[in-house]
Scaffold this motif. Structure first.
Motif, PDB file in Angstrom:
ATOM      1  N   ARG A  55     -14.899-129.790 122.766  1.00 52.25           N
ATOM      2  CA  ARG A  55     -15.272-129.139 124.023  1.00 52.25           C
ATOM      3  C   ARG A  55     -14.603-127.746 123.615  1.00 52.25           C
ATOM      4  N   LEU A  56     -13.291-127.821 123.173  1.00 54.70           N
ATOM      5  CA  LEU A  56     -12.817-126.200 123.162  1.00 54.70           C
ATOM      6  C   LEU A  56     -13.283-125.490 121.989  1.00 54.70           C
ATOM      7  N   ARG A  57     -13.509-126.164 120.947  1.00 56.48           N
ATOM      8  CA  ARG A  57     -14.473-125.462 119.709  1.00 56.48           C
ATOM      9  C   ARG A  57     -15.535-124.745 120.389  1.00 56.48           C
ATOM     10  N   ARG A  58     -16.272-125.388 121.184  1.00 55.26           N
ATOM     11  CA  ARG A  58     -17.482-124.685 121.636  1.00 55.26           C
ATOM     12  C   ARG A  58     -16.975-123.662 122.848  1.00 55.26           C
ATOM     13  N   ALA A  59     -16.235-123.683 123.556  1.00 56.80           N
ATOM     14  CA  ALA A  59     -15.760-122.868 124.452  1.00 56.80           C
ATOM     15  C   ALA A  59     -15.333-121.545 123.840  1.00 56.80           C
ATOM     16  N   LEU A 107      -2.858-119.267 111.600  1.00 59.49           N
ATOM     17  CA  LEU A 107      -4.041-118.359 111.196  1.00 59.49           C
ATOM     18  C   LEU A 107      -4.503-118.037 112.828  1.00 59.49           C
ATOM     19  N   THR A 108      -5.429-116.991 113.077  1.00 56.66           N
ATOM     20  CA  THR A 108      -6.170-116.848 114.000  1.00 56.66           C
ATOM     21  C   THR A 108      -7.605-116.961 113.813  1.00 56.66           C
ATOM     22  N   VAL A 109      -8.342-117.708 114.911  1.00 59.50           N
ATOM     23  CA  VAL A 109      -9.632-117.830 114.505  1.00 59.50           C
ATOM     24  C   VAL A 109     -10.488-117.286 116.248  1.00 59.50           C
ATOM     25  N   GLY A 110     -10.769-115.906 115.804  1.00 57.47           N
ATOM     26  CA  GLY A 110     -11.201-115.355 117.371  1.00 57.47           C
ATOM     27  C   GLY A 110     -10.043-115.222 118.129  1.00 57.47           C
ATOM     28  N   ALA A 111     -10.127-115.786 119.378  1.00 61.25           N
ATOM     29  CA  ALA A 111      -9.089-115.652 120.288  1.00 61.25           C
ATOM     30  C   ALA A 111      -7.895-116.713 120.159  1.00 61.25           C
ATOM     31  N   VAL A 112      -8.224-117.744 119.310  1.00 63.40           N
ATOM     32  CA  VAL A 112      -7.531-118.846 119.467  1.00 63.40           C
ATOM     33  C   VAL A 112      -6.386-118.465 118.067  1.00 63.40           C
ATOM     34  N   THR A 113      -4.968-118.954 118.250  1.00 63.06           N
ATOM     35  CA  THR A 113      -4.061-119.034 117.287  1.00 63.06           C
ATOM     36  C   THR A 113      -3.746-120.400 116.870  1.00 63.06           C
ATOM     37  N   VAL A 114      -3.985-120.872 115.705  1.00 63.64           N
ATOM     38  CA  VAL A 114      -3.636-122.054 115.047  1.00 63.64           C
ATOM     39  C   VAL A 114      -2.467-122.219 114.222  1.00 63.64           C
ATOM     40  N   TYR A 115      -1.764-122.996 114.575  1.00 62.84           N
ATOM     41  CA  TYR A 115      -0.551-123.479 113.669  1.00 62.84           C
ATOM     42  C   TYR A 115      -0.534-125.021 113.113  1.00 62.84           C
ATOM     43  N   ALA A 116      -0.620-125.036 111.907  1.00 61.96           N
ATOM     44  CA  ALA A 116      -0.902-126.593 111.216  1.00 61.96           C
ATOM     45  C   ALA A 116       0.572-126.690 110.496  1.00 61.96           C
ATOM     46  N   ASN A 117       1.342-127.692 111.080  1.00 59.45           N
ATOM     47  CA  ASN A 117       2.686-127.740 110.222  1.00 59.45           C
ATOM     48  C   ASN A 117       2.236-129.026 108.987  1.00 59.45           C
ATOM     49  N   ILE A 118       1.859-128.560 107.997  1.00 60.49           N
ATOM     50  CA  ILE A 118       1.622-129.524 107.115  1.00 60.49           C
ATOM     51  C   ILE A 118       2.701-130.535 106.539  1.00 60.49           C
ATOM     52  N   SER A 119       3.796-129.580 106.106  1.00 61.59           N
ATOM     53  CA  SER A 119       4.842-130.722 105.606  1.00 61.59           C
ATOM     54  C   SER A 119       6.154-130.076 105.701  1.00 61.59           C
ATOM     55  N   GLY A 120       6.137-128.911 106.511  1.00 60.24           N
ATOM     56  CA  GLY A 120       7.386-128.021 106.887  1.00 60.24           C
ATOM     57  C   GLY A 120       8.450-128.783 107.826  1.00 60.24           C
ATOM     58  N   GLU A 121       9.617-128.158 107.934  1.00 64.50           N
ATOM     59  CA  GLU A 121      10.502-128.359 108.931  1.00 64.50           C
ATOM     60  C   GLU A 121      10.034-127.964 110.299  1.00 64.50           C
ATOM     61  N   PRO A 122      10.392-128.840 111.298  1.00 62.60           N
ATOM     62  CA  PRO A 122       9.903-128.272 112.564  1.00 62.60           C
ATOM     63  C   PRO A 122      10.430-126.947 112.896  1.00 62.60           C
ATOM     64  N   PHE A 123       9.563-126.223 113.665  1.00 58.96           N
ATOM     65  CA  PHE A 123       9.723-124.898 114.010  1.00 58.96           C
ATOM     66  C   PHE A 123       9.454-124.528 115.395  1.00 58.96           C
ATOM     67  N   GLU A 139      -0.060-119.932 125.539  1.00 61.79           N
ATOM     68  CA  GLU A 139      -0.676-121.124 126.285  1.00 61.79           C
ATOM     69  C   GLU A 139      -1.292-122.105 125.036  1.00 61.79           C
ATOM     70  N   LEU A 140      -0.570-123.240 125.230  1.00 55.73           N
ATOM     71  CA  LEU A 140      -0.919-124.375 124.331  1.00 55.73           C
ATOM     72  C   LEU A 140      -2.030-125.073 125.057  1.00 55.73           C
ATOM     73  N   ILE A 141      -3.438-125.121 124.405  1.00 54.95           N
ATOM     74  CA  ILE A 141      -4.549-125.672 124.912  1.00 54.95           C
ATOM     75  C   ILE A 141      -4.765-127.028 124.038  1.00 54.95           C
ATOM     76  N   LEU A 142      -4.375-127.096 122.765  1.00 55.92           N
ATOM     77  CA  LEU A 142      -4.706-128.638 122.254  1.00 55.92           C
ATOM     78  C   LEU A 142      -3.559-128.895 121.111  1.00 55.92           C
ATOM     79  N   SER A 143      -2.924-130.017 121.184  1.00 59.36           N
ATOM     80  CA  SER A 143      -2.137-130.463 120.146  1.00 59.36           C
ATOM     81  C   SER A 143      -2.397-131.717 119.434  1.00 59.36           C
ATOM     82  N   SER A 144      -2.580-131.943 118.324  1.00 63.59           N
ATOM     83  CA  SER A 144      -2.877-133.134 117.504  1.00 63.59           C
ATOM     84  C   SER A 144      -1.802-134.218 118.031  1.00 63.59           C
TER      85      SER A 144
END
Length: 553
Positions: A484-488, A509-525, A531-536
């Motif tokens: 839903r958010l991908r489309r919105a 990375l930023t994708v349009g108006a959305v900022t994406v952070y993916a912590n693959i294997s780093g320390e918590p930061f 505004e957090l709109i989705l978290s895995s």
């Protein structure tokens, strides 16, 4: 029905495929209406509302054609009819009509590299003499050595063992050999033969006339073989689809592109933006892009992305390479993490020791992940993927968080890889187990009788759809929200810009108006303001490893 309509807004724009989310249905394992333990077309029809509610744009069906099922339907005996185990052409039409009414486009698999050994053409070929028109539809050759007792060349099947099988005359006298890059029940067609090319023109039009919206083309890097079929010497181990064999004379030959240009001309005869999607195991991505030039296919599965390790540097590199390669030919990038040929991505990405593509995993595989790690990492990978511009593919059951099924008894396994390697490789059965719909129903709601062609793990009950639907925090709800958010936020049509000031092991990375952070294997930061709109995974301002978030600036 109103909930379905509100959850799903079908893509209506021209070139819908550039941004579509396409859901793969493996018919044997999706839903069984007849009760024989094998999924069928009527079962698919009965569950389409669930896919519309999920928010996908199209469905892709793996083969449902007439077949002896030696390779789960990828050994086709009749390309223009439905195997009785799946139903009938009337059942297909009913399924297609219902899908279209729900705003879902319908893509079907097509398998042009080979037929079944039970196909009428191959039966005629075996019964005919060397040099006959019947044999010319396939790749028959005389053997080498005394009395032709050795195969024509040293090619190996991707399922293990030689790629050649010898036939015998009615009186038992040995005859020629035929090529099969896969199982011996799947003889390769000779695509230099105009009769073969014309027959597939007919097959394409048969399904286009029935209203399909496109084709996923099996082994689209195959079909054309180098002249004279030379031997191939390599130290590389053959993988499940030949993609690792750089320079192999059976794979990724230039002559294959003339076939796809011809197919593109056929689909262009029809209105409604019908598409061709290539299963092309080709590297590098700059070479794969040749399959999606403007007059060839519309899309190609991004296998380098699928096969990437859970590593920030590797993922950034393949994302950059993908966006550049596909944009260079005017095609959309595609993103995929799971399908019917690979270990389900939550399990695959959490393995502590690598498992070569095509081998599969089982109870004796070293480094099997625990469920929680697999689930957390799988959701993080999905959210990163769905943020990327272009088209995305989902595989049935991933929206439930299904891991790979590993504890399948040997006598229940059906993949030819398991049998041709005498159990050395587990094969692909673990990702093909029928999916759970209802936690307390027979076969978890897959079949009314409790039958299941592959055994379902007992611990899948909590993952059944009925226990996840509408539940905050469930994997199903996570997928619904992500789509839903991908489309919105128009992520599929937005540009990617990397954020450089991030900790090691993190992608920003930023994708349009959305900022994406993916912590693959780093320390918590600590996350920046926004505004957090989705978290895995649950996040309280600090981003732990194996977690992806989307934020609005």
């Amino acid at each position: 029905m109103s909930n379905v309509a509100s959850a799903h807004q079908p893509t209506t724009a021209a070139e819908w495929w550039r941004t579509a989310v396409i859901y793969q249905i493996y018919p044997r394992s999706f839903a069984d209406a007849s009760g024989d333990g094998i999924g069928d077309l009527a079962g698919i029809t009965s569950r389409l509302d669930s896919l519309a509610a999920l928010g996908v744009d199209a469905i892709w069906l793996s083969p449902f054609y007439v077949s002896p099922q030696h390779d789960a339907g990828y050994d086709v005996a009749d390309f223009t009819d439905v195997d009785p185990i799946f139903g009938s052409l009337a059942d297909f039409d009913a399924m297609s009509e219902r899908a279209h009414a729900l705003g879902l486009r319908v893509i079907v698999d097509i398998v042009p590299n080979h037929t079944s050994s039970e196909h009428a053409w191959f039966k005629l070929a075996v019964a005919s003499a060397p040099g006959s028109a019947e044999r010319a539809r396939y790749i028959f050759r005389d053997g080498k050595g005394a009395d032709g007792a050795e195969p024509p060349n040293n090619w190996q099947s991707v399922f293990g063992g030689p790629a050649w099988t010898r036939v015998h005359r009615e009186d038992g006298v040995p005859d020629q050999w035929y090529l099969h890059l896969f199982d011996s029940s799947q003889p390769d067609l000779d695509w230099t033969n105009e009769e073969v090319r014309a027959e597939f023109d007919r097959i394409l039009r048969f399904w286009l006339d029935r209203g399909v919206d496109g084709f996923r083309v099996d082994v689209a890097h195959g079909l054309a073989k180098a002249a004279n079929l030379p031997d191939f010497e390599t130290d590389e181990e053959i993988d499940s689809m030949g993609g690792a064999q750089t320079g192999h004379p059976a794979w990724a030959q230039d002559d294959v592109h003339a076939i796809w240009r011809r197919w593109r001309a056929v689909v262009n005869e029809y209105d409604g933006d019908r598409i061709l999607t290539a299963e092309a195991w080709v590297e590098p991505l700059s070479r794969m892009a040749e399959w999606v030039r403007p007059d060839e296919m519309h899309q190609a599965f991004n296998f380098p992305y699928l096969m990437s390790k859970w590593d920030a540097g590797a993922l950034r590199s393949v994302i950059d390479e993908s966006l550049e390669a596909f944009a260079g030919v005017g095609a959309p990038a595609t993103w995929v993490l799971s399908n019917h040929d690979v270990v389900r991505h939550p399990s695959r990405l959490a393995l502590t020791t690598p498992s070569p593509q095509g081998h599969g995993i089982g109870p004796e595989t070293p480094g099997l992940p625990d469920f929680d790690t697999a689930s957390t990492r799988g959701r993080a990978a999905t959210q990163l993927m769905l943020a990327l511009p272009g088209s995305a593919y989902l595989y049935q059951g991933e929206e439930l968080g299904l891991p790979e099924a590993t504890d399948i008894p040997g006598d229940a396994r059906q993949d030819p890889t398991w049998h041709r390697t005498e159990g050395e490789r587990y094969g692909r059965d673990g990702c093909r187990v029928p999916i759970p719909w209802t936690s307390d129903a027979p076969a978890f709601g897959f079949s009314p009788t409790g039958l299941s062609w592959l055994p379902q793990p007992d611990d899948w009950a909590p993952l059944a759809r009925d226990l996840q639907e509408g539940v905050p925090g469930s994997t199903l709800t996570f997928y619904v929200d992500a789509l839903r958010l991908r489309r919105a936020h128009s992520l599929a049509t937005s540009d990617v810009t990397w954020i450089e000031d991030v900790p090691e092991g993190v992608l920003g990375l930023t994708v349009g108006a959305v900022t994406v952070y993916a912590n693959i294997s780093g320390e918590p930061f600590d996350l920046p303001e926004g505004e957090l709109i989705l978290s895995s995974s649950p996040t309280t301002g600090t981003l732990p490893a194996d977690t992806t978030v989307w934020m609005l600036r």
